[in-house]
Design a protein around this motif. Structure first.
Motif, PDB file in Angstrom:
ATOM      1  N   GLY A  61     -17.697 -18.116  25.273  1.00  0.00           N
ATOM      2  CA  GLY A  61     -17.084 -19.411  25.031  1.00  0.00           C
ATOM      3  C   GLY A  61     -15.583 -19.263  24.913  1.00  0.00           C
ATOM      4  O   GLY A  61     -15.080 -18.178  24.636  1.00  0.00           O
ATOM      5  N   TRP A  62     -14.877 -20.356  25.141  1.00  0.00           N
ATOM      6  CA  TRP A  62     -13.424 -20.291  25.055  1.00  0.00           C
ATOM      7  C   TRP A  62     -12.843 -21.681  24.909  1.00  0.00           C
ATOM      8  O   TRP A  62     -13.470 -22.692  25.216  1.00  0.00           O
ATOM      9  N   ASP A  63     -11.622 -21.725  24.411  1.00  0.00           N
ATOM     10  CA  ASP A  63     -10.760 -22.901  24.490  1.00  0.00           C
ATOM     11  C   ASP A  63      -9.344 -22.364  24.647  1.00  0.00           C
ATOM     12  O   ASP A  63      -9.148 -21.187  24.952  1.00  0.00           O
ATOM     13  N   SER A  64      -8.351 -23.201  24.461  1.00  0.00           N
ATOM     14  CA  SER A  64      -6.978 -22.769  24.723  1.00  0.00           C
ATOM     15  C   SER A  64      -6.461 -21.767  23.698  1.00  0.00           C
ATOM     16  O   SER A  64      -5.439 -21.122  23.921  1.00  0.00           O
ATOM     17  N   HIS A  65      -7.167 -21.612  22.554  1.00  0.00           N
ATOM     18  CA  HIS A  65      -6.712 -20.692  21.506  1.00  0.00           C
ATOM     19  C   HIS A  65      -7.651 -19.522  21.251  1.00  0.00           C
ATOM     20  O   HIS A  65      -7.267 -18.563  20.582  1.00  0.00           O
ATOM     21  N   LEU A  66      -8.889 -19.615  21.726  1.00  0.00           N
ATOM     22  CA  LEU A  66      -9.893 -18.587  21.440  1.00  0.00           C
ATOM     23  C   LEU A  66     -10.626 -18.181  22.712  1.00  0.00           C
ATOM     24  O   LEU A  66     -10.890 -19.016  23.583  1.00  0.00           O
ATOM     25  N   LEU A  67     -10.972 -16.906  22.785  1.00  0.00           N
ATOM     26  CA  LEU A  67     -11.857 -16.394  23.820  1.00  0.00           C
ATOM     27  C   LEU A  67     -12.852 -15.469  23.133  1.00  0.00           C
ATOM     28  O   LEU A  67     -12.458 -14.507  22.474  1.00  0.00           O
ATOM     29  N   VAL A  68     -14.137 -15.779  23.274  1.00  0.00           N
ATOM     30  CA  VAL A  68     -15.192 -15.018  22.604  1.00  0.00           C
ATOM     31  C   VAL A  68     -15.998 -14.266  23.655  1.00  0.00           C
ATOM     32  O   VAL A  68     -16.476 -14.852  24.635  1.00  0.00           O
ATOM     33  N   LEU A  69     -16.173 -12.970  23.421  1.00  0.00           N
ATOM     34  CA  LEU A  69     -16.847 -12.070  24.362  1.00  0.00           C
ATOM     35  C   LEU A  69     -17.871 -11.233  23.609  1.00  0.00           C
ATOM     36  O   LEU A  69     -17.740 -11.028  22.400  1.00  0.00           O
ATOM     37  N   PRO A  70     -18.888 -10.735  24.290  1.00  0.00           N
ATOM     38  CA  PRO A  70     -19.811  -9.819  23.618  1.00  0.00           C
ATOM     39  C   PRO A  70     -19.116  -8.516  23.219  1.00  0.00           C
ATOM     40  O   PRO A  70     -18.167  -8.092  23.857  1.00  0.00           O
ATOM     41  N   TRP A  71     -19.605  -7.919  22.205  1.00  0.00           N
ATOM     42  CA  TRP A  71     -19.144  -6.603  21.759  1.00  0.00           C
ATOM     43  C   TRP A  71     -19.809  -5.550  22.644  1.00  0.00           C
ATOM     44  O   TRP A  71     -21.021  -5.568  22.836  1.00  0.00           O
ATOM     45  N   ILE A  72     -19.032  -4.633  23.177  1.00  0.00           N
ATOM     46  CA  ILE A  72     -19.561  -3.584  24.050  1.00  0.00           C
ATOM     47  C   ILE A  72     -19.550  -2.246  23.312  1.00  0.00           C
ATOM     48  O   ILE A  72     -18.515  -1.801  22.839  1.00  0.00           O
ATOM     49  N   GLU A  73     -20.721  -1.645  23.215  1.00  0.00           N
ATOM     50  CA  GLU A  73     -20.822  -0.294  22.653  1.00  0.00           C
ATOM     51  C   GLU A  73     -20.522   0.694  23.783  1.00  0.00           C
ATOM     52  O   GLU A  73     -21.307   0.838  24.717  1.00  0.00           O
ATOM     53  N   GLN A  74     -19.390   1.350  23.673  1.00  0.00           N
ATOM     54  CA  GLN A  74     -18.977   2.232  24.757  1.00  0.00           C
ATOM     55  C   GLN A  74     -19.575   3.631  24.626  1.00  0.00           C
ATOM     56  O   GLN A  74     -19.832   4.119  23.525  1.00  0.00           O
ATOM     57  N   ARG A  75     -19.787   4.237  25.803  1.00  0.00           N
ATOM     58  CA  ARG A  75     -20.309   5.592  25.881  1.00  0.00           C
ATOM     59  C   ARG A  75     -19.427   6.403  26.833  1.00  0.00           C
ATOM     60  O   ARG A  75     -18.545   5.853  27.492  1.00  0.00           O
ATOM     61  N   GLU A  76     -19.689   7.685  26.908  1.00  0.00           N
ATOM     62  CA  GLU A  76     -18.949   8.523  27.844  1.00  0.00           C
ATOM     63  C   GLU A  76     -19.362   8.192  29.280  1.00  0.00           C
ATOM     64  O   GLU A  76     -20.538   7.915  29.549  1.00  0.00           O
ATOM     65  N   PRO A  77     -18.406   8.176  30.212  1.00  0.00           N
ATOM     66  CA  PRO A  77     -18.767   7.888  31.615  1.00  0.00           C
ATOM     67  C   PRO A  77     -19.644   8.987  32.195  1.00  0.00           C
ATOM     68  O   PRO A  77     -19.549  10.153  31.802  1.00  0.00           O
ATOM     69  N   THR A  78     -20.499   8.596  33.139  1.00  0.00           N
ATOM     70  CA  THR A  78     -21.375   9.546  33.816  1.00  0.00           C
ATOM     71  C   THR A  78     -21.251   9.350  35.324  1.00  0.00           C
ATOM     72  O   THR A  78     -20.842   8.281  35.790  1.00  0.00           O
ATOM     73  N   PRO A  79     -21.610  10.359  36.109  1.00  0.00           N
ATOM     74  CA  PRO A  79     -21.584  10.200  37.565  1.00  0.00           C
ATOM     75  C   PRO A  79     -22.457   9.041  38.041  1.00  0.00           C
ATOM     76  O   PRO A  79     -22.072   8.299  38.950  1.00  0.00           O
TER      77      PRO A  79
END
Length: 308
Positions: free
Chosen positions: A100-118
């Motif tokens: 969701g968003w408006d002119s003052h806010l942008l809401v995104l899911p939280w991403i649990e990051q991991r190490e990159p793999t081939p």
């Protein structure tokens, strides 16, 4: 390990039920999404906006960008949200979709990051190729663009060399000169490229659906794949995204590129055009961060010109 992110379905400004400048951040996000937000906490800042974490009552975690109270909205968050949605209209797109968003806010899911793999790199290459092949109606977009906090001229065009010269190179060259980050002598090296883009561009290609700001930091690796955030999305040249991945280095870049080529082989001579496509983001960096990027930008300009 960093944990933050993007993804979802953008509901637009109509979902906001209160003035975006009133209430706590948790109340503002709750009003925007129509769901109870249990808590929100500031995590830092970037350019002109604040970065925060939030959590819904059911435990779902969110990542939030917000403009400062009292700040005049520039459209930067709306442009990011619209770009993410547009990129997401591709089958298997790696772009995160906004919640969701408006002119003052942008809401995104939280991403649990991991190490990159081939394997994740292979998948990213194939997904990026599919996104590019989805195409665009022309070069540019039907919304006002931003790259970081800087306006990006997305006026639609059918001519990529002219679009790149006049809407991606010349404005930031002019700004860098005005700021004193480049000298008139420096500018002449860049102007040679601006004036010669048609000869340097290679064979004409149809407009691709590009991320537009695809440096390493905008690729978030997960367990089995990667997702893309913070676009300056528009109809552009597909080589630009790949050139920017190379600019600041991406893990397993060769794997990404090889997988990309299996789906959408790059045109002959693409290696000689990498510097041409890197010149735009480097000029943007000169405008944002000053003369620290001057030498790299000038080297790219000279390399691009010599390659032609």
């Amino acid at each position: 390990m960093r944990s933050f992110g993007p993804g979802g379905t953008g509901d637009g400004p109509e979902r906001s039920r209160r003035d975006p400048l009133t209430g706590t951040l948790a109340e503002r996000v709750s009003a925007l999404l129509g769901r109870e937000v249990r808590r929100a906490a500031r995590a830092g800042s970037s350019h002109d906006w604040t970065l925060s974490y939030a959590e819904l009552a059911d435990g779902t975690r969110l990542f939030v960008k917000s403009l400062a109270r009292g700040a005049e909205p520039t459209g930067v968050l709306v442009a990011e949200a619209r770009g993410l949605e547009w990129l997401g209209r591709c089958f298997g797109s790696p772009a995160i979709a906004p919640l969701g968003w408006d002119s003052h806010l942008l809401v995104l899911p939280w991403i649990e990051q991991r190490e990159p793999t081939p394997a994740a790199a292979d998948r990213l290459g194939r997904q990026l190729a599919g996104t590019h092949l989805t195409g665009a109606d022309g070069f540019g977009a039907d919304w006002t663009g931003y790259i970081g906090p800087l306006p990006l001229d997305n006026t639609p065009s059918r001519d990529w060399p002219r679009f790149y010269a006049e809407q991606r190179l010349r404005p930031y060259l002019r700004q860098a000169l005005d700021q004193g980050a480049l000298t008139p002598a420096d500018a002449r090296a860049v102007e040679k490229v601006v004036d010669s883009v048609e000869e340097l561009a290679g064979e004409p290609e149809p407009p691709a659906r590009v991320h537009g700001d695809l440096w390493n930091g905008n690729v978030l690796w997960r367990e089995r794949d990667a997702v893309l955030i913070d676009p300056a999305a528009h109809g552009g040249h597909r080589e630009a995204d790949l050139a920017m991945l190379a600019l600041f280095g991406l893990p397993y870049l060769d794997r990404v590129r090889d997988a990309y080529n299996e789906v959408a082989p790059l045109s002959s001579g693409w290696r000689g055009r990498v510097a041409l496509h890197q010149l735009h983001p480097l000029l943007v960096h000169v405008c944002l961060f000053g003369a620290a990027y001057r030498t790299t930008a000038l080297e790219a300009a000279r390399t691009a010109y010599r390659a032609g």
